[in-house]
Write a protein that holds these residues in place. Structure first.
Motif, PDB file in Angstrom:
ATOM      1  N   ILE A   1      25.951-101.609  88.689  1.00  0.00           N
ATOM      2  CA  ILE A   1      25.774-100.159  88.665  1.00  0.00           C
ATOM      3  C   ILE A   1      25.340 -99.636  90.040  1.00  0.00           C
ATOM      4  O   ILE A   1      25.816 -98.622  90.516  1.00  0.00           O
ATOM      5  N   MET A   2      24.457-100.418  90.695  1.00  0.00           N
ATOM      6  CA  MET A   2      23.979 -99.975  92.003  1.00  0.00           C
ATOM      7  C   MET A   2      25.071-100.038  93.063  1.00  0.00           C
ATOM      8  O   MET A   2      25.170 -99.173  93.921  1.00  0.00           O
ATOM      9  N   SER A   3      25.916-101.042  92.964  1.00  0.00           N
ATOM     10  CA  SER A   3      26.959-101.115  93.995  1.00  0.00           C
ATOM     11  C   SER A   3      28.012-100.030  93.767  1.00  0.00           C
ATOM     12  O   SER A   3      28.623 -99.544  94.715  1.00  0.00           O
ATOM     13  N   VAL A   4      28.190 -99.634  92.505  1.00  0.00           N
ATOM     14  CA  VAL A   4      29.106 -98.505  92.251  1.00  0.00           C
ATOM     15  C   VAL A   4      28.536 -97.235  92.868  1.00  0.00           C
ATOM     16  O   VAL A   4      29.232 -96.492  93.571  1.00  0.00           O
ATOM     17  N   ILE A   5      27.243 -96.986  92.617  1.00  0.00           N
ATOM     18  CA  ILE A   5      26.620 -95.787  93.173  1.00  0.00           C
ATOM     19  C   ILE A   5      26.677 -95.812  94.697  1.00  0.00           C
ATOM     20  O   ILE A   5      27.016 -94.829  95.342  1.00  0.00           O
ATOM     21  N   SER A   6      26.378 -96.966  95.263  1.00  0.00           N
ATOM     22  CA  SER A   6      26.402 -97.083  96.723  1.00  0.00           C
ATOM     23  C   SER A   6      27.778 -96.768  97.287  1.00  0.00           C
ATOM     24  O   SER A   6      27.901 -96.180  98.354  1.00  0.00           O
ATOM     25  N   SER A   7      28.821 -97.175  96.541  1.00  0.00           N
ATOM     26  CA  SER A   7      30.155 -96.939  97.080  1.00  0.00           C
ATOM     27  C   SER A   7      30.523 -95.460  97.015  1.00  0.00           C
ATOM     28  O   SER A   7      31.530 -95.038  97.555  1.00  0.00           O
TER      29      SER A   7
ATOM     30  N   MET B   1      16.736 -88.778 100.143  1.00  0.00           N
ATOM     31  CA  MET B   1      16.087 -90.078  99.954  1.00  0.00           C
ATOM     32  C   MET B   1      16.997 -91.067  99.216  1.00  0.00           C
ATOM     33  O   MET B   1      17.217 -92.175  99.702  1.00  0.00           O
ATOM     34  N   PRO B   2      17.548 -90.680  98.054  1.00  0.00           N
ATOM     35  CA  PRO B   2      18.473 -91.618  97.376  1.00  0.00           C
ATOM     36  C   PRO B   2      19.678 -91.976  98.236  1.00  0.00           C
ATOM     37  O   PRO B   2      20.070 -93.143  98.295  1.00  0.00           O
TER      38      PRO B   2
ATOM     39  N   SER C   1      22.237 -96.555 100.735  1.00  0.00           N
ATOM     40  CA  SER C   1      23.320 -96.638 101.721  1.00  0.00           C
ATOM     41  C   SER C   1      23.462 -98.030 102.318  1.00  0.00           C
ATOM     42  O   SER C   1      24.341 -98.263 103.133  1.00  0.00           O
ATOM     43  N   GLY C   2      22.555 -98.936 101.943  1.00  0.00           N
ATOM     44  CA  GLY C   2      22.591-100.240 102.588  1.00  0.00           C
ATOM     45  C   GLY C   2      21.947-100.224 103.958  1.00  0.00           C
ATOM     46  O   GLY C   2      22.185-101.102 104.778  1.00  0.00           O
ATOM     47  N   ALA C   3      21.113 -99.202 104.199  1.00  0.00           N
ATOM     48  CA  ALA C   3      20.457 -99.096 105.499  1.00  0.00           C
ATOM     49  C   ALA C   3      19.419-100.196 105.672  1.00  0.00           C
ATOM     50  O   ALA C   3      19.287-100.762 106.757  1.00  0.00           O
TER      51      ALA C   3
END
Ligand SMILES: Nc1ncnc2c1ncn2[C@@H]1O[C@H](COP(=O)(O)OP(=O)(O)O)[C@@H](O)[C@H]1O
Ligand SMILES: [Mg+2]
Lengths: 265, 248
Positions: B192-198, B174-175, B180-182
């Protein structure tokens, strides 16, 4: 010459000792039996010999190789019929056979011939295209046996092969195995808790109980050793209990139950 | 080679035979497509981000692939439970090939799920920008499917029991999906979120689908392919190592 040598084998599950310091040999070309009640440690020993479990301690040589450090060589040396189910329910009987034949590299023409022959042999040829999940328990067992005979390895392990098998298939199976033993020199290692079967089929027997080997020898030797007239009586004298006593007590069933829910260990 | 083939074939036969499973696993992506696609469409448009359906479809393709891939990787649990695993574990073939065959089988199934979602989305008016890039899309989908099937296999080899399954779905898939930018663009997110996404491999997968399908990209196609390939190789290696250590 020994094709299997086991020295001081121990297997513990947590603090429970399932196999307790056993040693035995199996000669090349021999028909050898492990005779013992439920929970004696027969299947555990077979799983260790066939690379499915690692021993806690002890030394094993199978066909010249060590199952822990040379699993691939060991796996090329044997075939096995498991005690527990190991079929793919969502494939047909024929597909289960074919899958096995391909994994064991049986050449296509021979493979197809043997599949038909063996399916007929266990009376499943007319059901070869049915999904295994539609089969009864007895039919599944027969298919497991047929599959186990599809390739011809140096050693065949059969773990309680006749459990849940009808008498006719039972006879067929033993005749086939004896032929294989005679013609190809195949070593046969089976486990059983039937006295008659051990006595009639095996050339040598190890009596195992509570993870210990109590005695080894031919049926005649075992009877002499115990001063008994029948193997049944010999077993009683050697182990102090009858094999028919249900030795899987409550504690034992609890352990197996836990295992089913918590996976390996 | 034959080992890989026969294990691949087995996965495929099981997939084709269980139509209910196939339809069941399409329900979720479809729901997302309809509910989000039509629900957020107008807002997205007003915010000046263009057609939301075009943005969403690559993401939902990624979603259907990650779910079916991780699940098919995790089928080892069932094989262990029903005993079939033993049959493959004692066979005189390398466990790496067994693992590879299974993974390719699972990945092929997931690729098909993704394709079905793609074709369904055409009924909602979705059109890819360039049809001639379609073969490349297939390869990218297969790569993403391989990556997540290998991940499923890897996790399963480490799992002690069946209870872990739900945990994996809630705390991993789920995370991975939501970050994932889906379903929303990764631009302008809190740091922080864009770091995690990357760090989310699915983000690169979906980004690569977007490049092919709509021409927009976050990381650039070469970065996407590089990350996906490297992570796939790592997961495959770790997975086959753990698989080779399995006992029953
Ligand atoms: N994976 C396991 N975890 C815990 N206990 C086990 C496990 N496998 C077997 N046992 C226990 O080890 C003992 C021997 O089992 P087994 O080798 O299957 O006996 P047999 O085949 O002679 O009936 C039994 O008491 C059984 O409950
Ligand atoms: Mg047993």
């Amino acid at each position: 010459m020994n094709i299997i040598e086991v020295k001081n084998l121990v297997k513990k599950f947590g603090d429970f000792t399932a196999v307790n310091d056993i040693s035995f040999d199996v000669k090349k070309g021999e028909i050898f039996a492990f005779l013992g009640p439920n929970g004696a440690g027969k299947s555990t020993t077979i799983k260790i010999l066939t690379t499915l479990l690692h021993p806690t301690s002890g030394k094993i040589i199978l066909n010249g190789y060590n199952p822990v450090s040379e699993p691939n060589e060991v796996r090329r040396s044997f075939g096995i019929v498991f005690q527990d189910p190991s079929l793919d329910d969502e494939l047909t009987a024929w597909e289960n056979m074919e899958f096995h034949g391909v994994l064991y590299d049986v050449p296509k023409k021979l493979r197809r011939e043997r599949i038909d022959y063996l399916l007929n042999f266990v009376d499943l040829l007319d059901r070869k295209d049915s999904l295994v999940k539609e089969f009864s328990g007895g039919m599944k067992r027969r298919l497991e046996i047929a599959r186990g005979l599809l390739h011809h390895p140096k050693i065949i392990f059969l773990d309680e092969p006749t459990l849940g098998l009808d008498p006719q298939t039972r006879n067929h199976m033993w005749n086939y195995l004896k032929e294989l033993n005679k013609n190809e020199g195949t070593t046969i290692f089976f486990t059983t808790h039937y006295m008659e079967e051990a006595e009639k089929i095996a050339q040598r027997i190890s009596v195992i109980d509570h993870g210990k080997i109590i005695a080894s020898g031919t049926a005649v030797e075992l009877k002499e050793k115990a001063g008994a007239n029948t193997l049944e009586e010999a077993f009683l004298k050697l182990t102090g209990n009858s094999i028919r006593e249900e030795s899987t007590g409550v504690e034992d069933r609890m352990r197996m139950h836990r295992k089913a829910w918590t996976g390996r260990k | 080679m034959t080992t890989i083939y026969i294990l691949w074939l087995r996965q495929l036969k099981r997939y084709v035979r269980s139509r209910s499973r196939m339809i069941g696993s399409l329900a979720q992506p479809l729901l997302f497509l309809v509910a989000l696609g039509f629900g957020f469409g107008p807002v997205f448009q007003k915010a000046g981000q263009g057609n939301y359906m075009n943005f969403l479809v690559p993401g939902i393709i990624g979603m259907s692939i990650i779910f079916s891939a991780v699940f098919s990787g995790m089928e080892i649990i069932w094989d262990r439970q029903f005993g079939f695993l033993k049959e493959t574990l004692v066979a005189p073939v390398s466990r790496f090939n067994i693992m590879l065959g299974r993974t390719l089988g699972g990945a092929t199934m997931s690729l098909m799920q993704g394709l079905i979602v793609f074709f369904i989305s055409m009924f909602f008016g979705f059109r890819p920008e360039n049809w001639y890039l379609f073969p490349i899309l297939l390869l990218l989908m297969l790569l993403v499917a391989l990556l997540f099937t290998a991940l499923g296999t890897m996790i399963t080899c480490l799992l002690e029991d069946m209870q872990g399954f739900q945990l994996i779905v809630n705390f991993l898939i789920m995370p991975l999906f939501f970050l994932s930018g889906a379903i929303f663009p990764l631009t302008g997110l809190p740091k922080i979120m864009s770091v995690i996404s990357s760090l989310d491999p699915l983000a690169y997968g979906i980004d690569s689908f977007r490049v092919i399908l709509t021409g927009s990209t976050q990381f650039g196609l070469h970065i996407d392919v590089l990350v996906l390939s490297v992570v796939t190789v790592i997961f495959l290696s770790l997975g086959s190592y753990f698989f080779s250590k399995i006992q029953v």
